[in-house]
Design an enzyme around this catalytic site. Structure first.
Site, short mmCIF file in Angstrom:
data_model
loop_
_atom_site.label_atom_id
_atom_site.label_comp_id
_atom_site.label_asym_id
_atom_site.label_seq_id
_atom_site.Cartn_x
_atom_site.Cartn_y
_atom_site.Cartn_z
N SER A 92 0.84 -1.20 0.00
CA SER A 92 0.00 0.00 0.00
C SER A 92 0.88 1.24 0.00
O SER A 92 2.03 1.21 0.46
CB SER A 92 -0.89 0.01 1.24
OG SER A 92 -1.52 1.26 1.41
N TYR A 126 -2.53 -0.51 10.56
CA TYR A 126 -2.50 -0.86 9.13
C TYR A 126 -1.20 -0.41 8.48
O TYR A 126 -0.53 -1.17 7.77
CB TYR A 126 -3.70 -0.20 8.43
CG TYR A 126 -3.82 -0.52 6.96
CD1 TYR A 126 -4.30 -1.75 6.53
CD2 TYR A 126 -3.48 0.43 6.00
CE1 TYR A 126 -4.43 -2.03 5.18
CE2 TYR A 126 -3.60 0.16 4.65
CZ TYR A 126 -4.08 -1.08 4.24
OH TYR A 126 -4.22 -1.35 2.91
#
Length: 703
Positions: free
Chosen positions: A580, A593
């Site tokens: 990501s 995250y």
């Protein structure tokens, strides 16, 4: 109205209501009959045999009625035949070629002359069997390769057995390679005996016919049924089937476990010429053969029917029984298998040298197509999954033929020189040269975690579009996605597999399915994921653990188990990890995250450094804000991100697009294309790299 027929050994599939719908259109009825015959593998093998009909058409030049033959075109399959797959030829022109035929030495030149007989120049290319239909006087003709008939045709006493079963209703023509001369022999046989209902071609197959499509269909079924009845009455009568059982069967679970362990190594060895895909079967017919006393006698004889031979090569490679092999150490097993493959290649090269002609094409891949493993089953390898599966079906056909021939007489394989002349036939070589260029991922197997989600499914589709076989591993939507992908990309292209990326055992089982279905794995895409967006104070220990387990531990465990297979294959490979933008950018309310994504990214670098010497590339794709179709955005993530940015959820797509340098929304297919670039050879010398697919976010630039 026809009365439904009852058969024990073949399938009667004729639907009178369907036939009535097609009444009046002989070509449609011919296609219907062909599809029914091709639907039963006991009648003919995939792409084997051909069917025809002769009808009256209007000549487009003269306006006069002319006789035209519709026949399955070259390379087609009667089970899936359509009008587009048929050749159609003027019958009078085809017969006139008898005046041009110069003898057996000039067979190949006749094929080019078939093109001058075409009624529709845009139709499919005529096959080598075209004159075998055209020179016979019958309206409807079926030429099939039924196992029961070939068992008789490939037996030492075949002609005598034929007369015992059918008297003078069938004629026998000894083995000869298909071509114009064989067509002339068929013509002579029916001229000499106009009451024939069929002809057996020695070692090859069956011709039957009828005045209507239905009569031809019934005649074909009846002849094959009679052959099957004869064989069944003789199994075990003279001697035990295949000389009786020599080895004990293992249970199904053990067979599959052993096959999954060995097939990646076999695949790597079979891929020394080009990368191959594999197929495994432990079909009861295979086990009966490989565990028998006659295996060592019959396997070296090879197959008889030319269609079988072209798919399975001169002979199979036979391994030592499983109970013997599993006692070897890993190093001993590796040495044994290498020696077996080297011996097979040397034997094949010697066969080529013994049989080649001055104008023979260069020797092709010398590796085995069929590998028999007593107590376990059969492996087949070929350039794509469908061809590997079909090769397996063809060798089962060959097993059935050997079983029948040995029950009633003695099996006779195709003579070596005849086998070579078919395998290296210049017409076959020309057909191979016309094959389309392989796609960039042909022969490769991809294992995609999170494969039924938005990004994962898009990755699967792009890989499939470029020729890969794909295992979509995920927790849900497995049946729906498998059905969808197979409908679009073919039944041999993909499977789905249940996975829990936090469980080593479940991961191993998913990868086992990849090995059993396709032969191993070449591309691993770690796309399974979830997201939780919370401020530090709201973040629970449970939140932290699940993020670390799924994203970090999951990527680690999947890679670890997949690399075991990659190392057995000894082929290069690719691991692509979907991380990501958050692996590089520190945003608000994102500690769990973002930390997990950063760990994924650095793990990729560490793996690239470790696996590079083994030609296993490890790269990372960093998406950002992929909203459409993403499972992540179906959770509370979108709500959390909207809250963090102080905007409404429906404004998220526009918000993310506007903050990019390119002002673009990122879609699942954008991520899939980035994966493709890493694995299709475009970046074959790239490892340890990061590709951002975020529309351009300056704060996430790699630096």
């Amino acid at each position: 109205m026809h009365t439904t027929q009852t058969f024990r050994h073949v399938s009667y599939l004729w639907d009178e209501a369907k036939a009535l719908e097609l009444a009046g259109n002989e070509v449609d009825l011919f296609i219907y009959r062909s599809n029914l015959l091709g639907a039963d593998l006991r009648l003919t093998n995939y792409a084997g045999g051909n069917t025809s009909v002769k009808i009256t058409e209007t000549d487009p030049l003269t306006g006069q009625p002319v006789e035209v033959m519709w026949v399955k075109g070259s390379g087609g399959d009667i089970g899936t035949l359509t009008k587009a797959g048929c050749a159609n030829l003027y019958v009078d022109r085809l017969k006139a070629l008898k005046n041009r035929y110069r003898g057996l030495e000039f067979e190949d030149e006749m094929v080019e002359l078939f093109n001058h007989c075409l009624f529709d120049p845009k139709c499919a290319a005529p096959s080598i069997d075209t004159p075998l239909h055209g020179l016979l006087p019958y309206k409807h003709i079926d030429h099939l390769h039924p196992d029961a008939l070939i068992a008789i045709a490939a037996s030492k006493d075949g002609e005598t057995i034929m007369k015992e079963i059918w008297g003078d209703q069938l004629a026998w023509i000894p083995w000869q390679r298909p071509g114009f001369d064989l067509g002339l022999q068929l013509e002579k046989a029916v001229t000499d005996n106009p009451n024939l209902r069929g002809i057996i071609l020695g070692g090859h197959g069956l011709f039957t016919w009828g005045s209507t499509s239905y009569e031809s269909y019934i005649n074909t079924l009846e002849v094959i049924e009679q052959a099957s009845e004869y064989l069944n009455a003789n199994y075990g009568k003279k001697r035990a089937v295949f000389g009786g059982q020599k080895l004990e069967n293992t249970d199904a679970e053990t067979r599959k476990a052993r096959a999954a362990e060995l097939i990646p190594t076999l695949r790597g060895l079979a891929s020394s010429y080009r990368r191959m895909l594999g197929h495994f079967t432990d079909d009861a017919r295979v086990l009966e053969f490989v565990n028998s006393n006659d295996l060592d006698k019959l396997a070296p004889l090879g197959t008889s029917c030319p269609d079988h031979f072209l798919r399975t090569k001169i002979r199979p490679l036979v391994l030592e029984p499983a109970d013997t092999l599993i006692l070897k150490s890993a190093e001993e097993l590796k040495t044994y298998l290498v020696e077996q493959f080297e011996a097979y290649r040397a034997d094949y090269a010697a066969y080529y040298e013994r049989c080649k002609h001055d104008n023979s094409p260069a020797m092709r891949d010398p590796n085995p197509v069929v590998i028999l493993w007593p107590q376990v089953g059969m492996f087949t390898f070929s350039k794509d999954k469908q061809t590997a599966r079909v090769a397996s079906e063809f060798y089962i056909n060959a097993i059935n033929v050997m079983k029948g021939a040995e029950a009633v007489s003695e099996y006779v394989g195709l003579p070596e020189q005849e086998a070579f002349d078919i395998e290296y036939w210049l017409l076959e070589e020309a057909k191979l040269q016309r094959m389309p260029k392989p796609k960039s991922l042909s022969g490769r197997i991809a294992f995609v975690t999170g494969g039924t989600g938005g990004i994962g499914k898009a990755i699967c589709e792009v890989l499939l579009q470029n020729g890969a076989c794909v295992v979509a591993a995920d927790r849900d939507r497995l049946d729906d996605v498998q059905t969808e992908l197979r409908r679009q990309y073919g039944k041999d292209s993909t499977i789905t597999a249940a996975i829990d990326v936090t469980s080593t055992d479940v991961i191993a089982e998913s990868l086992k399915q990849s090995a059993l279905q396709f032969g191993g794995v070449d591309i691993v895409v770690n796309c399974a994921g979830l997201s939780i967006s919370k401020p530090l104070a709201d973040h629970t220990e449970k939140d932290w653990d699940i993020l670390q387990d799924v994203l970090v531990k999951g990527q680690f465990l999947v890679t670890q188990k997949a690399v075991e297979i990659l190392r057995k294959q000894k082929l290069d490979g690719d691991i692509v990890n979907i991380a990501s933008k958050n692996a590089l950018f520190a945003g608000p309310n994102n500690v769990g995250y973002g930390t997990a994504k950063a760990a994924q990214l650095h793990m990729s670098r560490l793996l690239a450094a470790e696996l590079g010497p083994e030609k296993i590339r490890v790269n990372t794709v960093n998406p950002d804000a992929v909203l459409r179709g993403s499972k992540i955005w179906e959770s509370g993530w979108a709500e959390g991100r909207a809250k963090a940015y102080g905007i409404a959820m429906e404004d998220l797509p526009a918000h993310y697009a506007k903050r990019t340098l390119l002002n673009e929304e990122i879609l699942p297919e954008d991520i899939a294309k980035a994966v493709l670039v890493f694995v299709d050879g475009s970046l074959g010398k790239s490892t340890g790299n990061v590709l951002n697919v975020d529309g351009g976010v300056a704060v996430a630039f790699v630096r």
